[in-house]
Design an enzyme around this catalytic site. Sequence first.
Site, PDB file in Angstrom:
ATOM      1  N   ASN A   9     -44.511 -52.567 -17.408  1.00  0.00           N
ATOM      2  CA  ASN A   9     -44.096 -51.444 -16.559  1.00  0.00           C
ATOM      3  C   ASN A   9     -43.789 -50.281 -17.509  1.00  0.00           C
ATOM      4  O   ASN A   9     -42.738 -50.271 -18.148  1.00  0.00           O
ATOM      5  CB  ASN A   9     -42.848 -51.839 -15.753  1.00  0.00           C
ATOM      6  CG  ASN A   9     -42.240 -50.656 -15.027  1.00  0.00           C
ATOM      7  OD1 ASN A   9     -42.892 -49.628 -14.826  1.00  0.00           O
ATOM      8  ND2 ASN A   9     -40.978 -50.797 -14.617  1.00  0.00           N
ATOM      9  N   HIS A  95     -38.609 -51.503  -7.507  1.00  0.00           N
ATOM     10  CA  HIS A  95     -37.938 -51.529  -8.806  1.00  0.00           C
ATOM     11  C   HIS A  95     -36.518 -50.984  -8.651  1.00  0.00           C
ATOM     12  O   HIS A  95     -36.282 -50.050  -7.881  1.00  0.00           O
ATOM     13  CB  HIS A  95     -38.726 -50.702  -9.835  1.00  0.00           C
ATOM     14  CG  HIS A  95     -38.255 -50.948 -11.225  1.00  0.00           C
ATOM     15  ND1 HIS A  95     -37.131 -50.331 -11.736  1.00  0.00           N
ATOM     16  CD2 HIS A  95     -38.710 -51.770 -12.203  1.00  0.00           C
ATOM     17  CE1 HIS A  95     -36.928 -50.773 -12.972  1.00  0.00           C
ATOM     18  NE2 HIS A  95     -37.876 -51.642 -13.283  1.00  0.00           N
ATOM     19  N   GLU A  97     -34.798 -49.066 -10.381  1.00  0.00           N
ATOM     20  CA  GLU A  97     -34.644 -47.625 -10.646  1.00  0.00           C
ATOM     21  C   GLU A  97     -35.026 -46.821  -9.410  1.00  0.00           C
ATOM     22  O   GLU A  97     -34.399 -45.805  -9.099  1.00  0.00           O
ATOM     23  CB  GLU A  97     -35.494 -47.231 -11.866  1.00  0.00           C
ATOM     24  CG  GLU A  97     -34.869 -47.769 -13.152  1.00  0.00           C
ATOM     25  CD  GLU A  97     -35.854 -48.063 -14.271  1.00  0.00           C
ATOM     26  OE1 GLU A  97     -37.012 -47.607 -14.206  1.00  0.00           O
ATOM     27  OE2 GLU A  97     -35.448 -48.771 -15.211  1.00  0.00           O
ATOM     28  N   GLY A 172     -33.346 -52.659 -19.807  1.00  0.00           N
ATOM     29  CA  GLY A 172     -33.215 -51.602 -20.813  1.00  0.00           C
ATOM     30  C   GLY A 172     -31.892 -51.639 -21.568  1.00  0.00           C
ATOM     31  O   GLY A 172     -31.559 -50.689 -22.277  1.00  0.00           O
ATOM     32  N   SER A 212     -35.065 -56.769 -20.507  1.00  0.00           N
ATOM     33  CA  SER A 212     -34.986 -56.903 -21.970  1.00  0.00           C
ATOM     34  C   SER A 212     -35.738 -58.125 -22.493  1.00  0.00           C
ATOM     35  O   SER A 212     -35.286 -58.776 -23.438  1.00  0.00           O
ATOM     36  CB  SER A 212     -33.521 -56.913 -22.432  1.00  0.00           C
ATOM     37  OG  SER A 212     -32.913 -55.672 -22.113  1.00  0.00           O
TER      38      SER A 212
HETATM   39  C1  PEP Z   1     -38.181 -53.094 -16.137  1.00  0.00           C
HETATM   40  O1  PEP Z   1     -37.822 -51.940 -16.025  1.00  0.00           O
HETATM   41  O2  PEP Z   1     -38.902 -53.611 -15.273  1.00  0.00           O
HETATM   42  C2  PEP Z   1     -37.742 -53.838 -17.328  1.00  0.00           C
HETATM   43  C3  PEP Z   1     -37.738 -55.143 -17.276  1.00  0.00           C
HETATM   44  O3  PEP Z   1     -37.316 -53.094 -18.404  1.00  0.00           O
HETATM   45  P1  PEP Z   1     -36.889 -53.626 -19.866  1.00  0.00           P
HETATM   46  O4  PEP Z   1     -37.900 -54.696 -20.257  1.00  0.00           O
HETATM   47  O5  PEP Z   1     -36.987 -52.422 -20.748  1.00  0.00           O
HETATM   48  O6  PEP Z   1     -35.526 -54.178 -19.733  1.00  0.00           O
END
Ligand code: PEP
Length: 249
Positions: A9, A95, A97, A172, A212
């Site tokens: 993503n 998502h 966000e 994140g 992460s």
């Molecule tokens: C995401 O936003 O779908 C995600 C898993 O981000 P990250 O791997 O950076 O934690």
Amino acid sequence: MRKNIVAGNWKMNTTVSEGVKLATEVNEALNGVDAKCEVIICVPFTHLTSCKAVCGEKLHLGAENCADHTKGAYTGEVSASMVASTGADYVILGHSERRAYYGETVEMLAEKTKLALENNLKVIFCIGEVLEEREAGKQNEVVKAQLESVFSLSAEDFGKIVLAYEPVWAIGTGKTATDEQAEEIHAYIRSLIAEKYGDQVADDTTILYGGSCKPSNAKGLFAKPNVDGGLIGGASLDAESFMGIVTAF
Ligand code: PEP
């Protein structure tokens, strides 16, 4: 048998030329390995057509969102049929966000899912709790409520959904759920699918972990029986680290 999947993503990152370079690197790296999973890159709308041109047979393409309307006076929106017309075959919906910053609700996401499926897009549907909900032990109840967006689908349509469990506190932040925390809630999610659609559908549903995920922790997570791969944010922006996760299977 359900598929293992690793999906990137990219979020709101890279210019078109940077994105094409990254997609080309991933495509080339993928051609050099015997990947044990399906690999998808989900990219900004502006990048779909040019990234499609560099995706070979092994690399699938997806968008990060689509509109909850079919067409018309919705300035700035991009419909599911527009996404499909680029040659993309997946779309991420729900998502955290988008839920948090753009007010996406259970009902809107049900509509987006319906439109995506009508346009032959497969949906990577994200669910997951925020930190306060986890600390209050409410994660099961939160994911159950979020699943309502897709639990009104027929069993056949539900078969086109890939779920992504993404604890918001791990996105994140560098803080990953432990392998055991991921397995526990993935097993719970699968039990909810079994209750709704039966054991066969539950067994066939791919449930990804996101938050992460990186080459160093992917192996442990993917070794859990109910974790069928990952949705990868930050680590998908570098071909080498993304491939380090792809090859963790
Ligand atoms: C995401 O936003 O779908 C995600 C898993 O981000 P990250 O791997 O950076 O934690």
